[in-house]
Design an enzyme around this catalytic site. Sequence first.
Site, short mmCIF file in Angstrom:
data_model
loop_
_atom_site.label_atom_id
_atom_site.label_comp_id
_atom_site.label_asym_id
_atom_site.label_seq_id
_atom_site.Cartn_x
_atom_site.Cartn_y
_atom_site.Cartn_z
CB SER A 240 67.77 29.37 50.81
OG SER A 240 68.36 30.61 50.46
CE LYS A 241 66.06 28.15 58.15
NZ LYS A 241 66.69 27.74 59.43
NE ARG A 242 71.04 32.58 48.96
CZ ARG A 242 70.96 33.22 47.81
NH1 ARG A 242 70.84 34.54 47.79
NH2 ARG A 242 70.98 32.57 46.67
CG HIS A 243 65.71 33.96 48.54
ND1 HIS A 243 66.24 32.70 48.45
CD2 HIS A 243 66.26 34.68 47.53
CE1 HIS A 243 67.08 32.65 47.42
NE2 HIS A 243 67.11 33.84 46.85
N GLY A 244 64.32 35.56 52.89
CA GLY A 244 63.33 36.09 53.81
C GLY A 244 62.82 35.02 54.76
#
Length: 469
Positions: A240-244
């Site tokens: 997801s976005k929280r991984h980069g």
Amino acid sequence: MSVVTRFAPSPTGVLHIGGARTALFNWLFARRNNGQFILRIEDTDTNRSTDEAVKAIVSGLEWLNIDWDGNVVSQSSRCERHIEVANTLLSADHAYRCYCSPEELRLMREEARLAGRPIIYDGRWRDRPSSDAPSNVSPTIRLKAPRTGKTVIRDEVQGEVCIDNSELDDMVLLRSNGTPTYMLAAVVDDHDMNISHIIRGDDHLNNAARQIQIYSALGWPVPIYAHIPLIHGVDGARLSKRHGADSVESFRHSGYLPEAVNNYLLRLGWAHGDDEIISIQQAINWFDLGSVGRSPARFDISRLMSMNAHYMRIADDERLYEEVLPLLTKNIDHTPPDSVKTLMPQLKERSKTLVELIENMSFLLSKRPLDIDEDAQKFLSSDSLSMLERLHSKLDSIPTWSPTSVESALREFAVTEELKLGSIAQPLRAAVTGRKISPGIFEVLAALGKTETLERLSDVATTATKNGN
């Protein structure tokens, strides 16, 4: 067998990195086998599908240099064909009309949940006569699925997967408004387009069992399936976005090169020995489904950045300049100086992305006087400033300005001043770049040119005088 693969995204948003990998695997398999690769937009969900999403998907694939054969196919344009097949199943008694209202279906699911049964349609209209049909309800059409036995998926990645038919209900083929569902439309389109291999994420594995039942009811051959594991973050959670970043567009805007993204996506779940850097032609020559792993791939942004740094280093200088030029002209109100091109070989060695490349060349783009950052300011003591004033005269005396003549002058100055070259280079770098790190000082001065170099040195001296140094 003639190989035909397809990438069939739903146009509900941007092209996510998992979808890009699916497209890449399908494209490579088709190209490896001299086959065809089809792009089909599965837009049967008209409430969520948008033209903007279609454009984003196409743009993302084009940026990755993943081309397709023929025109882009819109699934919604084939609605009449899907309805025709549903009616064929109805006529052959492989489908039936269901008159359940939304409220009945809700109560059915709730009763199943409370009783601990699978929450699936119970088939209550499967064998009821048409005379029982209410006049005020538009029916759906459901597949008359087998109730006993197993549906077997023979998968090139997952192996043989068996699902009890008792776990699969009579799926809806046509909604009550007469529009086809994804399950029916995908099967009909894959059959009509002669799709030989369906390569997609393993979150579709249960869909494969349902779709095989439609193929069987129609007497059509079943394509070869290959369900590839999903991409997870380094923490094991779904990407997801929280991984980069999680979309192709975000990587593009972050300054990654398409060849690096392709190479990294290829290595997410597929391997060719210990090879890490794989050109697109090598990928076409080597790609096979047997080398796709069954475990979820782990997306590591640091590894992608390292791979991108490799491709930055080997990229053509002129190509990198053309890549960054649109970004430069958005942020500066003047034409980039020739020094940008001159220093490109050194700048790209220090840059992991195009964004870093722009940051590393910013001292070439800045107007005078430069802003000296805090780290560089530490090298501009009163003694260093005095030394730079004497150096100004030495540099001003150079008749022909080049890396060689600049280096010679600096070395002569170091001998005269009885200083190590590094003691001169670091304050000089701070003065002409505003930073403590840059490409080699000889190349920097040569790229800036004599006039710009001397004026930047004068600026530092003037600023120091104003500040009382």
